[in-house]
Design a protein around this motif. Structure first.
Motif, short mmCIF file in Angstrom:
data_model
loop_
_atom_site.label_atom_id
_atom_site.label_comp_id
_atom_site.label_asym_id
_atom_site.label_seq_id
_atom_site.Cartn_x
_atom_site.Cartn_y
_atom_site.Cartn_z
N ARG A 29 -4.90 4.53 1.89
CA ARG A 29 -4.20 4.33 0.63
C ARG A 29 -4.35 2.87 0.25
O ARG A 29 -4.06 1.98 1.03
N ALA A 30 -4.87 2.62 -0.94
CA ALA A 30 -5.12 1.25 -1.39
C ALA A 30 -4.33 0.98 -2.67
O ALA A 30 -4.05 1.88 -3.45
N ARG A 31 -4.00 -0.30 -2.85
CA ARG A 31 -3.35 -0.74 -4.09
C ARG A 31 -4.41 -0.85 -5.18
O ARG A 31 -5.62 -0.91 -4.89
N PRO A 32 -4.00 -0.90 -6.44
CA PRO A 32 -4.98 -1.05 -7.53
C PRO A 32 -5.85 -2.30 -7.41
O PRO A 32 -6.98 -2.31 -7.88
N ASP A 33 -5.36 -3.35 -6.73
CA ASP A 33 -6.15 -4.58 -6.57
C ASP A 33 -7.15 -4.49 -5.42
O ASP A 33 -7.86 -5.44 -5.12
N GLY A 34 -7.21 -3.35 -4.72
CA GLY A 34 -8.16 -3.16 -3.64
C GLY A 34 -7.65 -3.48 -2.27
O GLY A 34 -8.35 -3.34 -1.28
N GLY A 35 -6.40 -3.93 -2.17
CA GLY A 35 -5.81 -4.23 -0.87
C GLY A 35 -5.18 -2.98 -0.26
O GLY A 35 -4.87 -2.01 -0.96
N LEU A 36 -4.97 -3.03 1.04
CA LEU A 36 -4.36 -1.92 1.76
C LEU A 36 -2.91 -1.73 1.30
O LEU A 36 -2.14 -2.70 1.23
N ALA A 37 -2.53 -0.52 0.99
CA ALA A 37 -1.14 -0.22 0.64
C ALA A 37 -0.31 -0.27 1.93
O ALA A 37 -0.61 0.43 2.89
N LEU A 38 0.70 -1.10 1.95
CA LEU A 38 1.52 -1.27 3.15
C LEU A 38 2.81 -0.47 3.06
O LEU A 38 3.69 -0.61 3.91
N THR A 39 2.92 0.37 2.07
CA THR A 39 4.11 1.21 1.89
C THR A 39 4.12 2.33 2.93
O THR A 39 3.08 2.74 3.43
N PRO A 40 5.31 2.84 3.25
CA PRO A 40 5.39 3.96 4.20
C PRO A 40 4.70 5.20 3.64
O PRO A 40 4.46 5.31 2.45
N HIS A 41 4.43 6.14 4.53
CA HIS A 41 3.88 7.43 4.13
C HIS A 41 4.79 8.03 3.06
O HIS A 41 5.99 8.17 3.28
N PRO A 42 4.25 8.37 1.88
CA PRO A 42 5.10 8.86 0.79
C PRO A 42 5.87 10.13 1.17
O PRO A 42 5.28 11.10 1.67
N ALA A 43 7.18 10.12 0.93
CA ALA A 43 8.02 11.27 1.26
C ALA A 43 7.57 12.52 0.52
O ALA A 43 7.70 13.64 1.04
N ALA A 44 6.99 12.35 -0.68
CA ALA A 44 6.53 13.50 -1.47
C ALA A 44 5.40 14.25 -0.79
O ALA A 44 5.13 15.40 -1.13
N LEU A 45 4.74 13.63 0.20
CA LEU A 45 3.65 14.29 0.92
C LEU A 45 4.14 15.09 2.12
O LEU A 45 3.35 15.72 2.81
N GLY A 46 5.44 15.05 2.39
CA GLY A 46 5.97 15.77 3.54
C GLY A 46 5.89 14.93 4.80
O GLY A 46 5.39 13.81 4.80
#
Length: 195
Positions: A29-46
């Motif tokens: 999962r990447a941010r729009p600027d191309g960096g690694l998304a450091l957010t937790p695993h999205p709850a919406a994905l289970g």
């Protein structure tokens, strides 16, 4: 008649349609600027520990999308497409980094290891990933790929190992023929070939 021709003729016609396949596809999962998304695993994905189709691999930021077992290629690709569409709807402005080489990564210790909850199984999975991070480095573990799993009825373990041995014996040639240049170069060189 060559040995290969004999073997191909020896394949039972009924076995080939019995091939089963599935795909496991890893993406960061990447941010729009191309960096690694450091957010937790999205709850919406289970829950990453228990969801049958969406989990994390090494990192909390590394999704693994898993299809079921399919008799046909089209149904397998269709399921992977549906999983992708579901994920994109759930991750907001984040993107899935499709290349095997990672996006822009933070310092090694900042790459989040997968978290699977407080159960014994969940903690064991996190501890295992911590060990991988120490052994190989977290950056190395973010390299993502695709696993194409297949099986054919009537094929024994010995037959699968023979197939692996043959692949390894000829892998230099396969990599030379199919791996030295990107697909766009292959396509453009075919387009220029005389007809």
């Amino acid at each position: 008649m060559t040995s290969l021709q004999e073997r191909l003729r020896g394949l039972a016609g009924a076995d080939l349609p019995g091939i089963r396949r599935g795909i496991e596809k890893e993406s960061l999962r990447a941010r729009p600027d191309g960096g690694l998304a450091l957010t937790p695993h999205p709850a919406a994905l289970g829950a990453a520990l228990t969801h049958p189709n969406i989990t994390t691999d090494f990192s909390e930021s590394q999704l693994e999308l898993i299809t079921g077992v399919h008799a046909g290629v089209t149904s397998c690709v269709d399921e992977l497409t549906q999983i992708h569409q579901f994920v994109y709807r759930a991750i907001g402005d984040e993107l899935l980094w499709v290349g095997s080489m990672p996006c822009v990564l933070p310092a090694d210790e900042s790459i989040p290891i997968g978290r699977y909850g407080a159960s014994n199984v969940g903690r064991a999975k996190s501890v295992y990933r911590t060990g991988l991070g120490h052994r190989y480095g977290r950056r190395m573990q973010t390299i993502s790929g695709i696993h194409y799993n297949w099986s054919m009825p009537g094929v024994s373990s010995d037959d699968y190992f023979a197939l692996i041995r043959n692949f390894r014996r000829h892998s230099f040639l396969l990599l030379y023929l199919f791996g030295p240049r990107p697909p766009s170069v292959r396509a453009s060189s075919r387009a220029r070939a005389p007809t």
